[in-house]
Enzyme design. Structure first.
Site, mmCIF file in Angstrom:
data_model
loop_
_atom_site.group_PDB
_atom_site.id
_atom_site.type_symbol
_atom_site.label_atom_id
_atom_site.label_comp_id
_atom_site.label_asym_id
_atom_site.label_seq_id
_atom_site.Cartn_x
_atom_site.Cartn_y
_atom_site.Cartn_z
ATOM 1 C CE LYS A 241 -2.865 0.207 3.445
ATOM 2 N NZ LYS A 241 -3.725 0.501 4.582
ATOM 3 C CB CYS B 84 0.424 13.352 -7.727
ATOM 4 S SG CYS B 84 -0.074 12.331 -9.115
ATOM 5 C CB CYS C 52 -3.241 11.805 -12.178
ATOM 6 S SG CYS C 52 -1.507 12.206 -12.463
ATOM 7 C CB CYS D 172 1.085 17.771 -8.737
ATOM 8 S SG CYS D 172 0.607 18.192 -10.422
ATOM 9 C CG HIS E 35 -2.402 16.832 -13.730
ATOM 10 N ND1 HIS E 35 -1.423 17.292 -12.872
ATOM 11 C CD2 HIS E 35 -3.010 17.916 -14.229
ATOM 12 C CE1 HIS E 35 -1.469 18.620 -12.835
ATOM 13 N NE2 HIS E 35 -2.419 19.020 -13.656
HETATM 14 S S1 FES Z 1 -2.108 15.257 -10.361
HETATM 15 FE FE1 FES Z 1 -0.734 13.732 -10.840
HETATM 16 S S2 FES Z 1 0.866 14.752 -11.748
HETATM 17 FE FE2 FES Z 1 -0.519 16.285 -11.252
#
Ligand code: FES
Length: 137
Positions: free
Chosen positions: A87, A104, A106, A115, A119
């Site tokens: 996890k 982040c 994504c 991030c 994304h």
């Molecule tokens: S939200 Fe994943 S790189 Fe920006």
């Protein structure tokens, strides 16, 4: 209760044997080819019951002989971040955040959990709309 039992007993001792005796079984397996349509209709329920019974009996054996491959989940969100861990959990001290930080959501960032703008490429390619979590003071 005795009425139900009598009905079941009568079925197995009298009706079922009479039903089986009256089925138009040919004298040899080749005889099935010369059965009339009516004889096939008469045999159909019995044949279906036998097939169902055989399927119920054979299915567990076949499952043991030919186990199904375990299906991999199709929609894995995290494709590359810390895959060796069961996890992914990140801890960030509030003092380290400064005035603002973007986290982040994504799972594409090369600087996870922060991030790095990955994304945007994902959104363009997939028609998605994911973005970071921004923490500001
Ligand atoms: S939200 Fe994943 S790189 Fe920006």
């Amino acid at each position: 209760m005795a009425g139900v039992y009598d009905t079941i007993r009568l079925f197995f001792q009298a009706k079922l044997p009479r039903y089986l005796q009256n089925l138009p079984f040919p004298k040899s397996p080749e005889g099935f080819t010369s059965l009339s349509r009516e004889e096939w209709i008469q045999l159909a329920p019995f044949i279906m019951l036998v097939c169902l019974f055989l399927w119920i009996m054979i299915k567990p054996i076949l499952s043991g002989l030919f186990p199904q491959k375990q299906k991999r989940p199709k929609h894995i969100v995290n494709k590359k971040v810390k895959k060796e861990e069961p996890k992914v959990v990140d801890t960030v001290q509030i003092e380290d955040i400064g005035d603002k930080k973007a986290f982040c959501r994504c799972w594409k960032s090369k600087n996870f959990p922060y991030c790095d703008g990955s994304h945007n490429k994902h959104n363009e390619e997939q028609g998605d709309n994911v973005g970071p979590l921004k923490i500001v003071k």
